[in-house]
Design an enzyme around this catalytic site. Structure first.
Site, PDB file in Angstrom:
ATOM      1  CD  GLN A  51     -38.413 -33.772   4.986  1.00  0.00           C
ATOM      2  OE1 GLN A  51     -39.081 -32.759   4.828  1.00  0.00           O
ATOM      3  NE2 GLN A  51     -37.957 -34.143   6.172  1.00  0.00           N
ATOM      4  CG  LEU A 100     -40.617 -33.999  10.524  1.00  0.00           C
ATOM      5  CD1 LEU A 100     -41.910 -33.876   9.739  1.00  0.00           C
ATOM      6  CD2 LEU A 100     -40.895 -34.355  11.976  1.00  0.00           C
ATOM      7  CG  HIS A 141     -34.966 -27.165   7.284  1.00  0.00           C
ATOM      8  ND1 HIS A 141     -34.169 -27.624   8.308  1.00  0.00           N
ATOM      9  CD2 HIS A 141     -35.679 -28.242   6.860  1.00  0.00           C
ATOM     10  CE1 HIS A 141     -34.377 -28.925   8.472  1.00  0.00           C
ATOM     11  NE2 HIS A 141     -35.299 -29.323   7.614  1.00  0.00           N
ATOM     12  CD  GLU A 142     -39.273 -27.947   5.398  1.00  0.00           C
ATOM     13  OE1 GLU A 142     -39.232 -28.944   4.651  1.00  0.00           O
ATOM     14  OE2 GLU A 142     -39.133 -28.031   6.630  1.00  0.00           O
ATOM     15  CG  HIS A 145     -35.624 -31.286   2.857  1.00  0.00           C
ATOM     16  ND1 HIS A 145     -34.904 -32.378   3.293  1.00  0.00           N
ATOM     17  CD2 HIS A 145     -36.113 -30.701   3.982  1.00  0.00           C
ATOM     18  CE1 HIS A 145     -34.969 -32.449   4.621  1.00  0.00           C
ATOM     19  NE2 HIS A 145     -35.692 -31.440   5.062  1.00  0.00           N
TER      20      HIS A 145
HETATM   21 NI    NI Z   1     -36.122 -31.174   7.123  1.00  0.00          NI
END
Ligand code: NI
Length: 176
Positions: A51, A100, A141-142, A145
């Site tokens: 991210q 985010l 979720h993380e 990524h």
């Molecule tokens: Ni996220």
């Protein structure tokens, strides 16, 4: 240092990240410090290295009374590197997620209710936890990524994607 968070549409968010080979290096510790600064600045529950444009298998997460997740249980502050997830059972649970990298929106996402996750911290110490509920959701979720998966790609009902302030009027969330 607070870093810019990439937003959905940036191809780096769709990449598969590389494993970390060297622990406790100045580069890795600096990366984690930047991730912590960035997550705290944006009041996030978690952040994955891609991210901020670093394609390495590093995530951080942790929740203690986060205004973005007023109903969430506490999740310990964690640095998780090269994670491996093993689901415990097939039971799914739906819950609202934000990201985010997808500012301003929330979506209802089915996730496995229980799982075991393993990995290392930034010094190479083993992490091995069996968790459920919100903690398990944050980890899924993380870690997604790291494989180039954003939460809308996990949604099964796109009518449950909306702007946070429209979905939850009056809630004291931050802008994303
Ligand atoms: Ni996220």
């Amino acid at each position: 240092m607070i870093r810019e968070v990439l937003r959905m549409g940036d191809s780096r968010l769709l990449a598969v990240s590389r494993k970390v080979e060297t622990f406790a290096s100045p580069e890795l510790l600096a990366l984690i410090e930047d991730m912590r600064d960035t997550m705290a600045h944006l009041d996030g529950a978690g952040l994955a290295a891609p991210q901020i444009g670093v394609l390495q298998r590093v995530v951080i997460f942790g929740v203690s009374v986060n205004p973005r997740y007023p109903d969430a249980e506490d999740v310990p502050e964690t640095v998780l590197i090269n994670p491996v997830i093993e689901t415990l059972g097939k039971e799914l649970e739906e819950g609202w997620e934000g990201c985010l990298s997808v500012p301003g929106l929330r979506g209802l996402v089915p996730r496995f209710l229980r799982l075991r996750y393993r990995g290392m911290d930034q010094f190479g110490a083993t992490i091995d936890r069996s968790v459920e509920g919100f903690h398990a959701r944050v980890v899924q979720h993380e870690c997604d990524h790291l494989d180039g998966i954003l939460y809308p790609m996990r949604m099964t009902d796109m009518s449950k994607l909306g702007f946070t302030d429209v979905l939850f009027p009056g809630r004291q969330d931050s802008e994303d």
